[in-house]
Design an enzyme around this catalytic site. Structure first.
Site, mmCIF file in Angstrom:
data_model
loop_
_atom_site.group_PDB
_atom_site.id
_atom_site.type_symbol
_atom_site.label_atom_id
_atom_site.label_comp_id
_atom_site.label_asym_id
_atom_site.label_seq_id
_atom_site.Cartn_x
_atom_site.Cartn_y
_atom_site.Cartn_z
ATOM 1 N N MET A 75 -6.467 -3.773 4.586
ATOM 2 C CA MET A 75 -5.673 -4.164 5.758
ATOM 3 C C MET A 75 -5.509 -5.675 5.909
ATOM 4 S SD MET A 75 -4.754 -1.320 6.769
ATOM 5 C CE MET A 75 -5.274 0.325 6.334
ATOM 6 N N CYS A 76 -5.940 -6.435 4.932
ATOM 7 C CA CYS A 76 -5.778 -7.893 5.005
ATOM 8 C C CYS A 76 -4.345 -8.289 4.685
ATOM 9 C CB CYS A 76 -6.715 -8.586 4.024
ATOM 10 S SG CYS A 76 -8.393 -8.705 4.614
ATOM 11 N N HIS A 77 -3.856 -9.274 5.421
ATOM 12 C CA HIS A 77 -2.524 -9.811 5.171
ATOM 13 C C HIS A 77 -2.568 -10.784 3.996
ATOM 14 C CE1 HIS A 77 -2.220 -8.512 9.362
ATOM 15 N NE2 HIS A 77 -0.921 -8.407 9.158
ATOM 16 N N MET A 115 -12.129 -13.188 5.939
ATOM 17 C CA MET A 115 -12.270 -12.270 4.805
ATOM 18 C C MET A 115 -12.088 -13.000 3.481
ATOM 19 S SD MET A 115 -13.291 -9.614 6.187
ATOM 20 C CE MET A 115 -13.469 -8.785 4.627
ATOM 21 N N GLU A 116 -11.239 -14.006 3.457
ATOM 22 C CA GLU A 116 -11.027 -14.781 2.230
ATOM 23 C C GLU A 116 -12.294 -15.557 1.871
ATOM 24 O OE1 GLU A 116 -7.201 -13.377 3.518
ATOM 25 O OE2 GLU A 116 -8.850 -14.268 4.633
ATOM 26 N N ASP A 130 -22.874 -11.300 -13.442
ATOM 27 C CA ASP A 130 -22.280 -10.827 -14.700
ATOM 28 C C ASP A 130 -22.618 -11.749 -15.870
ATOM 29 O OD1 ASP A 130 -20.505 -9.176 -16.363
ATOM 30 O OD2 ASP A 130 -19.222 -10.959 -16.350
#
EC number: 4.6.1.17
Length: 162
Positions: A75-77, A115-116, A130
């Site tokens: 749902m992030c723009h 969120m970014e 990793d």
């Protein structure tokens, strides 16, 4: 009680309409960490890891992840980010070393960049894992959290304790 804007009339998830929101400068800072053993610490800090420059690659991964957050989080723009920074610091803790990852993201737009910043921190940590897992798979990632954010109608946020 405020109306939940992330649900449509049927109670299903939707992407919020932000077309009427004003543009403001918005920033977010997030943090996470990766706990590693002494061998990994020495190999990373002396550029001796077989896969290459761990922090350099992880930094680029974090920047790329911030730019592509809307591809990861449903749902992030999609945002036009104006600045992204990923930085590191080491802390010694008894028999382990902790790589602290700091991320900051900035934009001028109609929605925040929390969120970014969190996605950048997470992708950076996962890339460190990793690149170092051949030496030790027992690394621990986290906690991952928002440190602060500025801008938007809900105002600024500052985490109380670090």
């Amino acid at each position: 009680m405020a109306e939940f804007t992330h649900f449509n009339k049927q109670g299903r998830a939707r992407m919020v309409d932000i077309s009427e929101k004003g543009e403001t400068t918005r920033t977010a800072i997030a943090r996470t960490s990766v706990e590693v053993n002494e061998e990994i610490y020495n190999k990373v800090t002396h550029q001796q890891m077989d896969k290459g420059d761990v922090l350099g690659v992880a930094q680029v991964a974090g920047i790329m992840a911030a730019k592509n957050t809307s591809d990861w989080i449903p749902m992030c723009h999609p945002l036009s980010l104006k600045g992204i920074d990923v930085s590191f610091e080491w802390k010694r803790e008894e028999d382990t070393y902790r790589l602290i990852i700091h991320t900051s993201v900035k934009t001028k737009g109609s929605t925040g960049v929390e969120m970014e910043a969190l996605t950048a921190a997470s992708a950076t940590a996962l890339t460190v894992y990793d690149m170092c897992k051949a030496v030790d798979k027992g690394m621990v990632i986290g906690p991952t959290y928002l440190v602060e954010k500025t801008g938007g109608k809900n105002g600024d946020y500052q985490r109380r304790s670090e």
